[in-house]
Scaffold this motif. Structure first.
Motif, PDB file in Angstrom:
ATOM      1  N   ILE A  20     -18.834  41.472   4.751  1.00  0.00           N
ATOM      2  CA  ILE A  20     -17.791  40.992   3.848  1.00  0.00           C
ATOM      3  C   ILE A  20     -18.379  40.043   2.807  1.00  0.00           C
ATOM      4  O   ILE A  20     -19.480  39.505   2.991  1.00  0.00           O
ATOM      5  CB  ILE A  20     -16.644  40.276   4.602  1.00  0.00           C
ATOM      6  N   GLY A  21     -17.630  39.864   1.718  1.00  0.00           N
ATOM      7  CA  GLY A  21     -17.946  38.857   0.724  1.00  0.00           C
ATOM      8  C   GLY A  21     -16.750  37.939   0.575  1.00  0.00           C
ATOM      9  O   GLY A  21     -15.594  38.384   0.715  1.00  0.00           O
ATOM     10  N   VAL A  22     -16.999  36.679   0.338  1.00  0.00           N
ATOM     11  CA  VAL A  22     -15.904  35.712   0.218  1.00  0.00           C
ATOM     12  C   VAL A  22     -16.185  34.745  -0.922  1.00  0.00           C
ATOM     13  O   VAL A  22     -17.326  34.542  -1.328  1.00  0.00           O
ATOM     14  CB  VAL A  22     -15.703  34.902   1.522  1.00  0.00           C
ATOM     15  N   ARG A  23     -15.098  34.148  -1.412  1.00  0.00           N
ATOM     16  CA  ARG A  23     -15.193  33.002  -2.306  1.00  0.00           C
ATOM     17  C   ARG A  23     -14.256  31.936  -1.773  1.00  0.00           C
ATOM     18  O   ARG A  23     -13.227  32.248  -1.157  1.00  0.00           O
ATOM     19  CB  ARG A  23     -14.835  33.387  -3.741  1.00  0.00           C
ATOM     20  N   GLY A  24     -14.624  30.691  -2.007  1.00  0.00           N
ATOM     21  CA  GLY A  24     -13.786  29.602  -1.537  1.00  0.00           C
ATOM     22  C   GLY A  24     -14.450  28.263  -1.759  1.00  0.00           C
ATOM     23  O   GLY A  24     -15.505  28.172  -2.401  1.00  0.00           O
ATOM     24  N   ILE A  25     -13.844  27.226  -1.210  1.00  0.00           N
ATOM     25  CA  ILE A  25     -14.312  25.859  -1.392  1.00  0.00           C
ATOM     26  C   ILE A  25     -15.235  25.471  -0.238  1.00  0.00           C
ATOM     27  O   ILE A  25     -14.883  25.632   0.931  1.00  0.00           O
ATOM     28  CB  ILE A  25     -13.136  24.872  -1.466  1.00  0.00           C
ATOM     29  N   LEU A  26     -16.414  24.962  -0.573  1.00  0.00           N
ATOM     30  CA  LEU A  26     -17.363  24.525   0.447  1.00  0.00           C
ATOM     31  C   LEU A  26     -16.942  23.142   0.955  1.00  0.00           C
ATOM     32  O   LEU A  26     -16.790  22.201   0.172  1.00  0.00           O
ATOM     33  CB  LEU A  26     -18.769  24.455  -0.134  1.00  0.00           C
ATOM     34  N   GLY A  27     -16.730  23.063   2.263  1.00  0.00           N
ATOM     35  CA  GLY A  27     -16.300  21.801   2.845  1.00  0.00           C
ATOM     36  C   GLY A  27     -16.763  21.663   4.276  1.00  0.00           C
ATOM     37  O   GLY A  27     -17.809  22.202   4.661  1.00  0.00           O
ATOM     38  N   HIS A  28     -15.985  20.951   5.094  1.00  0.00           N
ATOM     39  CA  HIS A  28     -16.307  20.736   6.505  1.00  0.00           C
ATOM     40  C   HIS A  28     -15.038  20.899   7.340  1.00  0.00           C
ATOM     41  O   HIS A  28     -13.923  20.814   6.829  1.00  0.00           O
ATOM     42  CB  HIS A  28     -16.871  19.329   6.736  1.00  0.00           C
TER      43      HIS A  28
END
Length: 492
Positions: A108-116
């Motif tokens: 799969i490929g995803v986009r989103g916000i890098l966080g914790h």
């Protein structure tokens, strides 16, 4: 997560198609960032990294799914590492029903916000999902890797992503190959390509693979070594050449041998076997540093240091120490061979070397150069000017395993023809069946004093990456059929 069957996965694939979704789209995520970079760029909640809070893209293979209804956690893996995905229903309302089509092993490929997460684990909080390839074959039951050795070798395409340590070995192998090239190119060597199909099987003692060329109406041999072609190039004035080649020898399969293997061969005009020792040390040291950051390696559970200089010992001295007699005392050596139950086929020098291999080689911890081999077992090496019984030749060993072989190259055409003729007369199945007259003719035009070196690249990779079997450093090692393997398990 329950590992669904092949039929379950096929049903999901068909459901995707029925809904107008392509399970194998033509486009991936070209802007995906390697997961190891994202993991590092997330930092920690206390010390945020440069991409924390930024929108990022990633692509890889799902290692599983933990579905909590309105929240799904899924580890993703690519060639660089792994990173957790967090999928929230509130961020993916339109896509949310499609999560039922996802399975461990899917790409799969995803986009989103890098966080914790609340526990501080770096996570991409996904707001866009792309199914890149549906995996219809169930992955290994245990995500920490495939444990069946036969299955691992036969299905390396699964082994590489199911066992991160395996992938690391082959990434290291790539570094070793590039380091070998870079080291030699920095010293003025030219990389060349010579024929794989040879009219005469020469350049080493080994059983060849034989094929037939229909248009020429003649048999040809898959090369057992590129040596004689490379030395023709020295005659031609190229002066420093090397080749990283696939060689083929019709021999057994073991932890040290594969019928198809990679060899580095190099030749240097104005060099000799002493110069080849220096080159060997440089190559080994540079490769170890490139992969491990140190010259210290662990091989078969033992520590070794590949920093120059390596120890040196003469063949004759090692032979006498192990067997209590001189290498050229025929009666004593034949008696010793009988004592060791080594079969005697009549060729004294072959028998003598069999005794050496049986009594000396396993005890060579190394790295060590064994030097000055008896002349009769060195048909392509120069005679030692200080003692005509010996040739200017060495082999390099680590933990009883030979990794390289080098000569001061014989460049006297008459002497070379005489030795070739003796080889052919011996009728040993591992020696050429005819004299390579063209190579002798090349020498007649004059070859300068030359040092030559061959290194078994697969074995060097074994040492530097700490692998006990050659099959663990070959992406697709030679394997017997499944039926043969089931009847008699292959050597580990």
């Amino acid at each position: 997560m329950t590992n669904l069957t092949h039929a379950d996965r096929i049903a999901k694939l068909e459901a995707m198609r029925a809904a107008g979704k392509d399970p194998y789209p033509a486009r991936g995520l070209a802007d995906a960032t390697p997961l190891a970079e994202l993991f590092a760029a997330a930092g920690s909640p206390e010390e945020p990294g440069p991409l924390l809070g930024k929108r990022v893209a990633a692509a890889g293979r799902l290692l599983g799914l933990r579905d909590f209804g309105k929240l799904v956690f899924a580890p993703l893996r690519d060639r660089t590492g792994r990173l957790q995905l967090g999928l929230k229903r509130n961020d993916l309302e339109e896509w949310w029903p499609e999560r039922k089509w996802l399975d461990g092993g899917d790409l799969i490929g995803v986009r989103g916000i890098l966080g914790h997460t609340q526990k501080g684990e770096p996570t991409i909080w996904v707001d866009e999902v792309h199914h890149l390839a549906k995996a219809v074959a169930p992955p290994p039951e245990k995500w920490h890797g495939m444990s069946d050795t036969e299955a691992r070798y036969r299905r390396r395409y699964v082994d590489l992503w199911a066992n991160p340590d395996v992938l690391a070995v082959f990434i290291a192998r790539g570094k070793i190959l590039s380091t070998l090239r870079r080291t030699l190119e920095d010293q003025g060597y030219i990389e060349v390509e010579t024929p794989t199909l040879h009219p005469i099987a020469g350049g080493a003692a080994a059983r060849p693979f034989v094929t037939h060329h229909n248009a020429l109406g003649s048999d040809l041999y898959l090369r057992i070594a590129p040596e004689l072609y490379l030395k023709r190039l020295i005659v031609g004035g190229m002066e420093r050449v090397f080749e990283l080649s696939r060689n083929f020898r019709n021999e057994g399969v073991s932890t040290r041998h594969n019928p198809e293997f990679t060899m580095l061969e190099l030749y240097e005009a104005q060099g000799d076997y002493l110069r080849m020792m220096e080159v060997t040390e440089q190559l080994f040291e540079n490769c170890a540093l490139a992969v491990n950051g140190t010259t210290e390696v662990t091989f078969r559970g033992k520590p070794f240091n590949l920093k120059a200089p390596f120890k040196r010992a003469r063949y004759a001295d090692l032979f006498k120490s192990a067997n209590g007699c001189e290498f050229d005392d025929e009666a004593a050596v034949r008696a010793r061979a009988k004592e060791l139950k080594i079969e005697d086929h009549g060729d004294y020098w072959k028998l003598m070397n069999d005794v050496f291999e049986d009594t000396v080689e396993d005890g060579l911890e190394g790295p060590i150069f064994v030097t000055d081999y008896p002349l009769p077992i060195c048909p392509l090496a120069k005679r030692s000017p200080s003692d005509e019984r010996f040739a200017e030749r060495f082999e390099v060993f680590i933990d009883g395993m030979e990794l390289g072989n080098a000569f001061s190259e014989l460049n006297d055409p008459a002497e070379q023809e005489r030795r070739f003729t003796e080889q052919v007369a011996s009728k040993d199945p591992e020696t050429p069946g005819e004299v390579d007259i063209d190579y002798v003719q090349a020498l007649e035009y004059g070859m300068p004093p030359t040092g030559g070196l061959g290194i078994g690249v697969d074995r060097l990779v074994m040492v530097i990456t700490g692998q006990d079997s050659i099959r663990d450093v070959l992406l697709f090692p030679a394997m017997r059929s499944k039926e043969q393997a089931e009847a008699q398990p292959q050597e580990a």
